[in-house]
Design a protein around this motif. Structure first.
Motif, PDB file in Angstrom:
ATOM      1  N   CYS A  83       0.846  -1.190   0.000  1.00  0.00           N
ATOM      2  CA  CYS A  83       0.000   0.000   0.000  1.00  0.00           C
ATOM      3  C   CYS A  83       0.883   1.242   0.000  1.00  0.00           C
ATOM      4  O   CYS A  83       1.772   1.376   0.840  1.00  0.00           O
ATOM      5  CB  CYS A  83      -0.898  -0.006   1.231  1.00  0.00           C
TER       6      CYS A  83
ATOM      7  N   ALA B 165      -0.023   4.073   0.728  1.00  0.00           N
ATOM      8  CA  ALA B 165      -0.449   5.010   1.769  1.00  0.00           C
ATOM      9  C   ALA B 165       0.105   4.635   3.141  1.00  0.00           C
ATOM     10  O   ALA B 165       0.696   5.445   3.837  1.00  0.00           O
ATOM     11  CB  ALA B 165      -1.971   5.075   1.807  1.00  0.00           C
ATOM     12  N   CYS B 166      -0.066   3.362   3.536  1.00  0.00           N
ATOM     13  CA  CYS B 166       0.332   2.968   4.893  1.00  0.00           C
ATOM     14  C   CYS B 166       1.481   1.968   4.908  1.00  0.00           C
ATOM     15  O   CYS B 166       2.046   1.687   5.941  1.00  0.00           O
ATOM     16  CB  CYS B 166      -0.869   2.385   5.633  1.00  0.00           C
TER      17      CYS B 166
ATOM     18  N   CYS C 115      -7.528  -1.440   0.897  1.00  0.00           N
ATOM     19  CA  CYS C 115      -6.461  -1.844   1.792  1.00  0.00           C
ATOM     20  C   CYS C 115      -7.034  -2.299   3.135  1.00  0.00           C
ATOM     21  O   CYS C 115      -7.799  -1.583   3.764  1.00  0.00           O
ATOM     22  CB  CYS C 115      -5.506  -0.668   1.997  1.00  0.00           C
TER      23      CYS C 115
ATOM     24  N   CYS D 105      -5.402   0.319   6.117  1.00  0.00           N
ATOM     25  CA  CYS D 105      -5.851   1.706   6.278  1.00  0.00           C
ATOM     26  C   CYS D 105      -7.277   1.895   5.778  1.00  0.00           C
ATOM     27  O   CYS D 105      -7.822   2.992   5.837  1.00  0.00           O
ATOM     28  CB  CYS D 105      -4.884   2.665   5.602  1.00  0.00           C
TER      29      CYS D 105
ATOM     30  N   CYS E  42      -6.529   2.567  -1.871  1.00  0.00           N
ATOM     31  CA  CYS E  42      -5.245   3.181  -2.190  1.00  0.00           C
ATOM     32  C   CYS E  42      -4.596   2.428  -3.344  1.00  0.00           C
ATOM     33  O   CYS E  42      -5.010   1.345  -3.704  1.00  0.00           O
ATOM     34  CB  CYS E  42      -4.350   3.156  -0.963  1.00  0.00           C
TER      35      CYS E  42
HETATM   36 ZN   LIG Z   1      -3.114   1.072   3.222  1.00  0.00          ZN
END
Ligand SMILES: [Zn+2]
Length: 46
Positions: free
Chosen positions: A6, A8-9, A22, A25, A29
């Motif tokens: 991911c 993002a996280c 995801c 999170c 994403c």
């Molecule tokens: Zn994520």
């Protein structure tokens, strides 16, 4: 089996295709290909 991460996280996922959402999170994403091309991929199974 491909590895995805991911963007993002940083959640790592292993499978044929990345999940739509995801699990970490809970956001839709973009998963990046993380097949251990880079040293910090967090995999180590290669
Ligand atoms: Zn994520």
């Amino acid at each position: 089996m491909n590895k995805w991460r991911c963007s993002a996280c940083g959640y790592a996922f292993e499978g044929e295709a990345p999940p739509e959402k995801c699990p970490s999170c809970q956001s839709v994403c973009s998963f990046v290909d993380a097949n251990c091309y880079i040293p910090d991929c967090g995999g180590g199974s290669l």
